[in-house]
Scaffold this motif. Structure first.
Motif, PDB file in Angstrom:
ATOM      1  N   GLY A 151       0.821  -1.202   0.000  1.00 39.00           N
ATOM      2  CA  GLY A 151       0.000   0.000   0.000  1.00 39.00           C
ATOM      3  C   GLY A 151       0.851   1.245   0.000  1.00 39.00           C
ATOM      4  N   VAL A 152       2.101   1.152   0.439  1.00 38.38           N
ATOM      5  CA  VAL A 152       3.000   2.298   0.464  1.00 38.38           C
ATOM      6  C   VAL A 152       3.590   2.544  -0.928  1.00 38.38           C
ATOM      7  N   LEU A 153       3.615   1.488  -1.738  1.00 41.74           N
ATOM      8  CA  LEU A 153       4.236   1.565  -3.073  1.00 41.74           C
ATOM      9  C   LEU A 153       3.148   1.289  -4.134  1.00 41.74           C
ATOM     10  N   PRO A 154       2.437   2.337  -4.548  1.00 38.46           N
ATOM     11  CA  PRO A 154       1.334   2.141  -5.511  1.00 38.46           C
ATOM     12  C   PRO A 154       1.769   1.442  -6.802  1.00 38.46           C
ATOM     13  N   GLU A 155       3.015   1.598  -7.173  1.00 36.95           N
ATOM     14  CA  GLU A 155       3.488   0.953  -8.407  1.00 36.95           C
ATOM     15  C   GLU A 155       3.291  -0.558  -8.361  1.00 36.95           C
ATOM     16  N   SER A 156       3.455  -1.170  -7.206  1.00 33.35           N
ATOM     17  CA  SER A 156       3.336  -2.628  -7.084  1.00 33.35           C
ATOM     18  C   SER A 156       1.909  -3.105  -7.355  1.00 33.35           C
ATOM     19  N   GLN A 157       0.961  -2.199  -7.159  1.00 38.02           N
ATOM     20  CA  GLN A 157      -0.432  -2.575  -7.369  1.00 38.02           C
ATOM     21  C   GLN A 157      -0.807  -2.644  -8.854  1.00 38.02           C
ATOM     22  N   GLU A 158       0.092  -2.195  -9.711  1.00 39.83           N
ATOM     23  CA  GLU A 158      -0.150  -2.274 -11.163  1.00 39.83           C
ATOM     24  C   GLU A 158       0.096  -3.678 -11.704  1.00 39.83           C
ATOM     25  N   TYR A 159       0.647  -4.567 -10.904  1.00 36.89           N
ATOM     26  CA  TYR A 159       0.950  -5.942 -11.326  1.00 36.89           C
ATOM     27  C   TYR A 159      -0.040  -6.882 -10.658  1.00 36.89           C
ATOM     28  N   PRO A 160      -0.190  -8.080 -11.233  1.00 39.39           N
ATOM     29  CA  PRO A 160      -1.114  -9.043 -10.611  1.00 39.39           C
ATOM     30  C   PRO A 160      -0.731  -9.290  -9.161  1.00 39.39           C
ATOM     31  N   HIS A 161      -1.693  -9.210  -8.270  1.00 41.06           N
ATOM     32  CA  HIS A 161      -1.430  -9.405  -6.849  1.00 41.06           C
ATOM     33  C   HIS A 161      -2.663 -10.005  -6.175  1.00 41.06           C
ATOM     34  N   GLU A 162      -2.470 -10.511  -4.995  1.00 42.35           N
ATOM     35  CA  GLU A 162      -3.540 -11.210  -4.258  1.00 42.35           C
ATOM     36  C   GLU A 162      -3.788 -10.576  -2.869  1.00 42.35           C
ATOM     37  N   GLY A 163      -3.387  -9.366  -2.729  1.00 37.33           N
ATOM     38  CA  GLY A 163      -3.595  -8.648  -1.470  1.00 37.33           C
ATOM     39  C   GLY A 163      -2.640  -7.475  -1.384  1.00 37.33           C
ATOM     40  N   ILE A 164      -2.831  -6.652  -0.358  1.00 33.65           N
ATOM     41  CA  ILE A 164      -2.007  -5.462  -0.159  1.00 33.65           C
ATOM     42  C   ILE A 164      -1.483  -5.479   1.282  1.00 33.65           C
ATOM     43  N   GLY A 165      -0.186  -5.255   1.413  1.00 32.93           N
ATOM     44  CA  GLY A 165       0.455  -5.171   2.720  1.00 32.93           C
ATOM     45  C   GLY A 165       0.937  -3.758   2.988  1.00 32.93           C
ATOM     46  N   TRP A 166       1.316  -3.537   4.284  1.00 31.86           N
ATOM     47  CA  TRP A 166       1.709  -2.187   4.665  1.00 31.86           C
ATOM     48  C   TRP A 166       3.059  -2.179   5.370  1.00 31.86           C
ATOM     49  N   ASP A 167       3.841  -3.208   5.132  1.00 30.45           N
ATOM     50  CA  ASP A 167       5.167  -3.252   5.773  1.00 30.45           C
ATOM     51  C   ASP A 167       6.161  -2.538   4.874  1.00 30.45           C
ATOM     52  N   HIS A 168       6.180  -1.209   5.032  1.00 26.45           N
ATOM     53  CA  HIS A 168       7.080  -0.371   4.244  1.00 26.45           C
ATOM     54  C   HIS A 168       6.883  -0.643   2.737  1.00 26.45           C
ATOM     55  N   ASP A 169       7.967  -0.833   2.013  1.00 24.65           N
ATOM     56  CA  ASP A 169       7.860  -1.069   0.567  1.00 24.65           C
ATOM     57  C   ASP A 169       8.091  -2.549   0.217  1.00 24.65           C
TER      58      ASP A 169
END
Length: 334
Positions: free
Chosen positions: A237-255
């Protein structure tokens, strides 16, 4: 001929007296003048070969001798030139004519024979060429046949098309499907995992097998991913760029991103690369292989040596579940 050796004058009135070869006047050739008695000239009244070749005994005596001379009158006798000399010349002329006629006839026959032979030779050559052409056509027809024609007495036998090779009737795609080895079936979820978690665990096991890692390395990797992301490919969630790729959830442990929560800022790789489960697994195993004696270390020590986590003792709790998952895939033939 008289007793003194002088030839009788056949032109005289008494020329026929006492001769054995006297013939009627109708058969005797007429006399000619002195101007007509030239060498090699035939008398116009000679009409047949018998007239020309008739020989008298007196003429035979005056034929040339071997030395080239002829009988001459006795010395002191009259030097007469009579009909025997003219008859001899006529006979020679006739013989020469006959020889010439025979030569001309032979020459004409010889010229006709080559012509006939020349006409016959092309005919024979044409016949030979026709025979060879027929033989070659027959041989070519046999070559095209490729074997004996199936008889009608065995209708139940296979046709030529039925005896063709199987590859002729099989499509290339079907051949590739047959040649391709059967892929092992994925095992059912074990250790309380979902299908999504089993799919991510499969990527970890397959990648480790491709790199040649033993079972111990696969168990350490799966247990680490269970602790870091619960075997889900998590974005940050801190690194929006990672959300542009296929993923199965969002974490908040830094980047931290991906199965192993690796950070791009720490040099693990680009964000897009770390969101790839296979790439993230290769990065983890490469770092594990650099630890001396990692295979003999406790699982939690080996995992902490790679991850540098604030909670190093938590990895050990997933060891038995990770071992069950790895064994399930290995049993399936992976």
């Amino acid at each position: 001929m008289r007793d003194d050796g002088i030839l009788d004058d056949q032109r005289g009135p008494d020329a026929a007296v006492g001769r054995s070869d006297v013939s009627p006047s109708s058969e005797r050739p007429p006399t000619t003048s002195a101007g007509d008695a030239r060498p090699g000239r035939l008398r116009p009244s000679l009409t047949s070969l018998a007239d020309l070749t008739r020989t008298r005994s007196g003429w035979l005596r005056n034929l040339p001798k071997p030395n080239g001379s002829a009988d001459r009158p006795a010395a002191g006798g009259p030097d007469r030139v009579g009909p025997p000399r003219r008859g001899r010349r006529a006979a020679v002329a006739v013989a020469a004519g006959v020889v010439c006629c025979l030569g001309v006839a032979a020459l004409a026959q010889a010229r006709d024979e080559p012509a006939d032979a020349g006409r016959g030779a092309p005919l024979a050559a044409d016949a030979e060429l026709a025979r060879r052409a027929a033989a070659e056509a027959a041989s070519r027809s046999l070559d095209r046949a490729g074997g004996p024609t199936p008889t009608t007495s065995s209708p139940a036998g296979p046709s030529p098309s039925a005896t063709a090779s199987p590859s002729a009737s099989v499509s290339p795609s079907a051949a590739r499907k047959r040649a391709a080895p059967k892929r092992p079936a994925d095992p059912a979820p074990v250790a309380g995992l979902t299908r999504a978690q089993m799919a991510n665990a499969k990527v970890i096991v397959r990648t480790g097998r491709e790199l040649g890692f033993p079972r111990r390395g696969l168990v350490i990797a799966v247990a680490t991913a269970m602790q870091e992301s619960n075997l889900y490919n998590v974005a940050s969630g801190v690194l929006p760029e990672s959300q542009e790729y296929p993923h199965e959830g969002i974490g908040w442990d830094h980047d931290s991103v991906g199965l192993f929560q690796q950070r791009a800022s720490s040099g693990w790789g680009e964000v897009g690369q770390l969101m790839d489960p296979a790439f993230a697994t290769r990065q983890f195993l490469a770092a594990l292989a650099e630890i001396p004696g990692w295979e003999d270390l406790p699982l939690t020590v080996a995992a902490q040596s790679v991850q540098i986590s604030a909670y190093p003792d938590l990895y050990a709790q997933h060891e038995w579940r990770a071992a069950e998952v790895v064994d399930a895939f290995l049993a399936a033939g992976m």
